[in-house]
Scaffold this motif. Structure first.
Motif: not given
Ligand SMILES: CC(C)(COP(=O)(O)OP(=O)(O)OC[C@H]1O[C@@H](n2cnc3c(N)ncnc32)[C@H](O)[C@@H]1OP(=O)(O)O)[C@@H](O)C(=O)NCCC(=O)NCCS
Length: 189
Positions: A36, A39-40
């Motif tokens: 996570a 992820r971006h």
């Protein structure tokens, strides 16, 4: 013109923002390795070796009097645990008094308002002791949580950088948000 110096640690209601130390590696790696985390973020996989090398470079920067980049550790005061990162990067042309800020929070502590608390502490420092004029932040267009943090901080959307970055074999677009010193002071009153 010498770079303004960020006075540390910075204390907030629930957090303490301080310089990272050599023995923070395990905690730092614990959330950097989580899928996570990136992820971006257009960054490569965070191996322990890569995080260790980055931490080494950060420690080396801490004694540089021309330092422009502050990648800091965030401690949760009630537990003493290192739970996140606070980033402040001064623009090299100091006369413009601009900086970029950023944040990251350990996966198990998301949704408690910690990133917003980090962002507010950075803006207070930027427009207080550092006397900056404009602070901006960017996030990938898919990073809805980070975008929301920028909105909660009272930053204004200035536009979208379309496919301005290439990583992991694809193009990345980012939202650009910013706030000016006067605007921030008015909202903080
Ligand atoms: C982005 C990040 C820092 C947010 O941390 P956080 O401590 O959970 O943030 P906060 O709790 O202060 O605020 C998050 C806000 O986003 C909202 N949010 C979370 N996920 C969302 C989603 N998928 N869609 C819309 N809003 C979302 C939350 O509800 C909250 O808003 P609210 O207070 O109005 O309810 C965290 O997810 C993170 O570390 N991500 C990995 C690293 C990263 O991407 N850093 C940002 C680089 S630009």
């Amino acid at each position: 013109m010498t770079a303004p110096k960020l006075r540390l640690p910075v204390e907030t209601a629930r957090l303490l923002i301080r310089e990272l130390a050599e023995d923070d590696l395990d905690a730092l790696y614990a959330w950097r390795r989580h899928p996570a985390y990136r992820r971006h973020l257009p960054m490569p996989r965070q191996t322990r070796e890569a995080v260790e090398a980055e931490l080494g470079a950060i420690l080396g920067d801490q004694t540089d009097y021309r330092r422009l980049r502050f990648l800091l550790g965030v401690i949760e005061r009630k537990t003493g645990r290192l739970i996140g990162e606070a980033i402040l990067k001064l623009a090299p042309a100091l006369r413009h008094r601009q900086a970029e800020i950023g944040w990251a929070v350990a996966e198990d502590l998301k949704g408690k308002g910690y990133a917003t608390e980090i962002g507010r502490a950075l803006l207070d420092a930027a427009f207080g002791p550092l006397k900056l004029h404009r602070v901006f932040a960017m996030c990938s267009t898919e990073n809805l949580a980070s975008r929301r943090v920028m909105e909660k901080l009272g930053m204004r959307e200035e536009g979208t950088l379309r496919e301005h970055f290439r990583a992991r074999e694809r193009w990345w677009s980012s939202h650009l948000y910013a706030v000016l010193a006067d605007e921030y002071r008015k909202k903080r009153r």
